[in-house]
Design a protein around this motif. Structure first.
Motif, mmCIF file in Angstrom:
data_model
loop_
_atom_site.group_PDB
_atom_site.id
_atom_site.type_symbol
_atom_site.label_atom_id
_atom_site.label_comp_id
_atom_site.label_asym_id
_atom_site.label_seq_id
_atom_site.Cartn_x
_atom_site.Cartn_y
_atom_site.Cartn_z
ATOM 1 N N GLN A 81 0.805 -1.224 0.000
ATOM 2 C CA GLN A 81 0.000 0.000 0.000
ATOM 3 C C GLN A 81 0.831 1.264 0.000
ATOM 4 O OE1 GLN A 81 -3.049 -0.277 2.960
ATOM 5 N NE2 GLN A 81 -3.840 -2.159 2.090
ATOM 6 N N GLU A 82 2.128 1.099 -0.019
ATOM 7 C CA GLU A 82 3.000 2.266 -0.036
ATOM 8 C C GLU A 82 3.830 2.205 -1.301
ATOM 9 O OE1 GLU A 82 5.310 1.438 3.435
ATOM 10 O OE2 GLU A 82 3.887 2.496 4.722
ATOM 11 N N ILE A 83 4.437 3.343 -1.656
ATOM 12 C CA ILE A 83 5.425 3.324 -2.727
ATOM 13 C C ILE A 83 6.728 2.867 -2.076
ATOM 14 C CG2 ILE A 83 6.695 4.692 -4.407
ATOM 15 C CD1 ILE A 83 4.365 6.511 -4.719
ATOM 16 N N ASN A 84 7.162 1.666 -2.419
ATOM 17 C CA ASN A 84 8.342 1.103 -1.770
ATOM 18 C C ASN A 84 9.589 1.325 -2.611
ATOM 19 O OD1 ASN A 84 7.246 0.060 0.671
ATOM 20 N ND2 ASN A 84 6.288 -1.578 -0.519
ATOM 21 N N PHE A 85 10.564 1.976 -2.007
ATOM 22 C CA PHE A 85 11.824 2.263 -2.697
ATOM 23 C C PHE A 85 12.897 1.262 -2.304
ATOM 24 C CE2 PHE A 85 11.525 6.229 -5.022
ATOM 25 C CZ PHE A 85 10.300 6.684 -4.620
ATOM 26 N N PHE A 86 13.527 0.699 -3.339
ATOM 27 C CA PHE A 86 14.669 -0.189 -3.124
ATOM 28 C C PHE A 86 15.877 0.444 -3.774
ATOM 29 C CE2 PHE A 86 10.831 -2.678 -3.129
ATOM 30 C CZ PHE A 86 10.979 -3.482 -2.005
ATOM 31 N N GLU A 87 17.007 0.322 -3.101
ATOM 32 C CA GLU A 87 18.255 0.827 -3.656
ATOM 33 C C GLU A 87 18.985 -0.325 -4.295
ATOM 34 O OE1 GLU A 87 20.390 4.408 -1.334
ATOM 35 O OE2 GLU A 87 20.075 2.586 -0.170
ATOM 36 N N ALA A 88 19.212 -0.204 -5.601
ATOM 37 C CA ALA A 88 19.969 -1.235 -6.302
ATOM 38 C C ALA A 88 21.424 -0.770 -6.364
ATOM 39 C CB ALA A 88 19.412 -1.465 -7.696
ATOM 40 N N GLY A 89 22.250 -1.371 -5.554
ATOM 41 C CA GLY A 89 23.677 -1.040 -5.553
ATOM 42 C C GLY A 89 23.952 0.440 -5.355
ATOM 43 N N GLN A 90 23.049 1.158 -4.755
ATOM 44 C CA GLN A 90 23.201 2.577 -4.408
ATOM 45 C C GLN A 90 23.264 3.538 -5.588
ATOM 46 O OE1 GLN A 90 26.462 2.659 -1.635
ATOM 47 N NE2 GLN A 90 25.131 1.918 0.003
ATOM 48 N N ASP A 91 23.147 3.036 -6.822
ATOM 49 C CA ASP A 91 23.144 4.017 -7.910
ATOM 50 C C ASP A 91 21.860 3.982 -8.745
ATOM 51 O OD1 ASP A 91 23.678 1.693 -9.225
ATOM 52 O OD2 ASP A 91 25.765 2.204 -9.666
ATOM 53 N N ALA A 92 20.854 3.296 -8.270
ATOM 54 C CA ALA A 92 19.551 3.320 -8.944
ATOM 55 C C ALA A 92 18.458 2.968 -7.939
ATOM 56 C CB ALA A 92 19.545 2.325 -10.098
ATOM 57 N N TYR A 93 17.272 3.450 -8.204
ATOM 58 C CA TYR A 93 16.123 3.066 -7.401
ATOM 59 C C TYR A 93 15.216 2.141 -8.211
ATOM 60 C CZ TYR A 93 16.985 6.920 -4.077
ATOM 61 O OH TYR A 93 17.516 7.771 -3.155
ATOM 62 N N VAL A 94 14.737 1.117 -7.547
ATOM 63 C CA VAL A 94 13.713 0.248 -8.107
ATOM 64 C C VAL A 94 12.495 0.434 -7.213
ATOM 65 C CG1 VAL A 94 13.050 -2.154 -8.504
ATOM 66 C CG2 VAL A 94 15.380 -1.395 -9.048
ATOM 67 N N VAL A 95 11.355 0.738 -7.821
ATOM 68 C CA VAL A 95 10.201 1.167 -7.036
ATOM 69 C C VAL A 95 9.001 0.244 -7.253
ATOM 70 C CG1 VAL A 95 8.605 3.083 -6.666
ATOM 71 C CG2 VAL A 95 11.003 3.557 -7.157
ATOM 72 N N ASP A 96 8.461 -0.233 -6.152
ATOM 73 C CA ASP A 96 7.286 -1.111 -6.154
ATOM 74 C C ASP A 96 6.075 -0.242 -5.815
ATOM 75 O OD1 ASP A 96 5.665 -3.367 -6.078
ATOM 76 O OD2 ASP A 96 6.490 -4.159 -4.206
ATOM 77 N N LEU A 97 5.176 -0.084 -6.771
ATOM 78 C CA LEU A 97 4.019 0.796 -6.555
ATOM 79 C C LEU A 97 2.837 0.019 -5.974
ATOM 80 C CD1 LEU A 97 4.068 2.853 -9.888
ATOM 81 C CD2 LEU A 97 4.816 3.613 -7.624
ATOM 82 N N PRO A 98 1.966 0.727 -5.283
ATOM 83 C CA PRO A 98 0.769 0.051 -4.772
ATOM 84 C C PRO A 98 -0.088 -0.463 -5.927
ATOM 85 C CG PRO A 98 0.881 2.344 -3.996
ATOM 86 C CD PRO A 98 1.986 2.161 -4.968
ATOM 87 N N GLY A 99 -0.655 -1.637 -5.746
ATOM 88 C CA GLY A 99 -1.503 -2.200 -6.793
ATOM 89 C C GLY A 99 -2.815 -1.444 -6.912
ATOM 90 N N TYR A 100 -3.357 -1.384 -8.106
ATOM 91 C CA TYR A 100 -4.653 -0.729 -8.304
ATOM 92 C C TYR A 100 -5.699 -1.787 -8.643
ATOM 93 C CZ TYR A 100 -2.834 -1.066 -13.076
ATOM 94 O OH TYR A 100 -2.275 -1.528 -14.236
ATOM 95 N N GLY A 101 -6.936 -1.356 -8.665
ATOM 96 C CA GLY A 101 -8.004 -2.241 -9.132
ATOM 97 C C GLY A 101 -8.446 -3.277 -8.126
ATOM 98 N N TYR A 102 -8.123 -3.054 -6.876
ATOM 99 C CA TYR A 102 -8.556 -4.009 -5.857
ATOM 100 C C TYR A 102 -9.947 -3.635 -5.380
ATOM 101 C CZ TYR A 102 -8.610 -6.615 -1.466
ATOM 102 O OH TYR A 102 -8.950 -7.445 -0.443
ATOM 103 N N ALA A 103 -10.929 -4.408 -5.821
ATOM 104 C CA ALA A 103 -12.340 -4.044 -5.638
ATOM 105 C C ALA A 103 -12.738 -3.881 -4.176
ATOM 106 C CB ALA A 103 -13.230 -5.089 -6.291
ATOM 107 N N GLU A 104 -12.101 -4.662 -3.302
ATOM 108 C CA GLU A 104 -12.509 -4.649 -1.895
ATOM 109 C C GLU A 104 -11.956 -3.443 -1.123
ATOM 110 O OE1 GLU A 104 -14.451 -7.386 -0.678
ATOM 111 O OE2 GLU A 104 -14.537 -7.701 -2.842
ATOM 112 N N ALA A 105 -11.008 -2.744 -1.706
ATOM 113 C CA ALA A 105 -10.378 -1.643 -0.961
ATOM 114 C C ALA A 105 -11.378 -0.513 -0.737
ATOM 115 C CB ALA A 105 -9.163 -1.130 -1.719
ATOM 116 N N PRO A 106 -11.358 0.088 0.455
ATOM 117 C CA PRO A 106 -12.266 1.206 0.733
ATOM 118 C C PRO A 106 -12.008 2.365 -0.228
ATOM 119 C CG PRO A 106 -11.127 0.480 2.735
ATOM 120 C CD PRO A 106 -10.510 -0.260 1.591
#
Ligand code: GTP
Ligand code: MG
Length: 219
Positions: A81-106
């Motif tokens: 549910q958050e934008i998750n930031f990962f550091e790949a070897g300290q010179d790039a970010y890989v970002v996991d975004l919150p999923g959309y389209g989840y019908a049950e979510a308020p």
């Protein structure tokens, strides 16, 4: 006429090796962000993974990094549910975004995610590419169209990554690939190649590693 939106070409041995090395370094979780103010400074190349809830974003990040539990993946849709930031070897970010389209979510929460997603996608100058994950069993659905339109508008190049290909037979694979290709013709921000993956079986993972390593190299 040549095929529009072909599968990504096999990387050269050099690019494959660069991709392997890129993810052989330690990738670490930096932070989870719930508001724009929390974003880390955009001082390095960044790629993000977007897609409907349960499509396999976290699993794909785990497969790329070879770490089973780096990005939490689960059977419970709407877990990230958050934008998750990962550091790949300290010179790039890989970002996991919150999923959309989840019908049950308020509704309130959905609106908050959407607003954050929109701000992030339109305001991140160091974002090199958004990977939009599409379940190979389903193809591009109406809920996906919303984010694709958002990306077109923000002029963020996006590349479709098909997930869970281990779950479909050859006929479904071809039929849904055709559906995806047709849908992409309507999106000016679509990168012209598609990547087919299985986090479970490892299909397409070395190719995606090579693509990301190349994106992180460009200055
Ligand atoms: P949210 O965080 O809720 O948005 O979901 P997500 O997109 O991060 O999905 P996640 O990686 O948590 O995966 C959801 C479910 O799909 C889990 O049960 C995974 O094990 C499964 N899954 C993900 N990728 C694959 C794959 O390539 N093959 C198979 N068979 N299952 C997969
Ligand atoms: Mg997730």
């Amino acid at each position: 006429m040549s095929l529009q939106f072909p599968l990504a070409e096999d990387p050269t041995p050099e690019d494959l090796e660069a991709g392997r090395l890129f993810f052989a370094r330690e990738t670490t979780f930096l932070k989870g962000v719930v508001a724009m103010a929390g974003l880390p400074p955009g001082n390095r190349p960044e790629v993000c993974f977007a897609g409907r809830s349960n499509v396999g974003k976290s699993s794909l990040i785990n497969a790329l990094t070879g770490r089973k539990n780096l990005a939490r993946s689960s059977n419970t849709p709407g877990r990230t549910q958050e934008i998750n930031f990962f550091e790949a070897g300290q010179d790039a970010y890989v970002v996991d975004l919150p999923g959309y389209g989840y019908a049950e979510a308020p509704k309130k929460i959905v609106e908050k995610w959407q607003a954050l997603l929109k701000q992030y996608l339109s305001g991140r100058a160091n974002l090199r590419r958004a990977f939009v994950l599409i379940d190979m069993r389903h193809g591009i659905k109406a809920v996906d169209e919303e984010i694709l339109a958002m990306l077109d508008k923000s002029a963020v190049t996006f590349q479709v990554v098909l997930t869970k290909t281990d779950k479909v037979n050859a006929a479904t694979r071809e039929a849904n690939l055709a559906q995806v290709r047709e849908a992409l013709t309507k999106h000016p921000a679509a990168y012209p190649e598609i990547v087919v993956t299985s986090s479970e079986k490892g299909e397409g993972i070395p190719t995606l590693r090579a693509i990301i390593a190349a994106l992180a190299r460009v200055s």
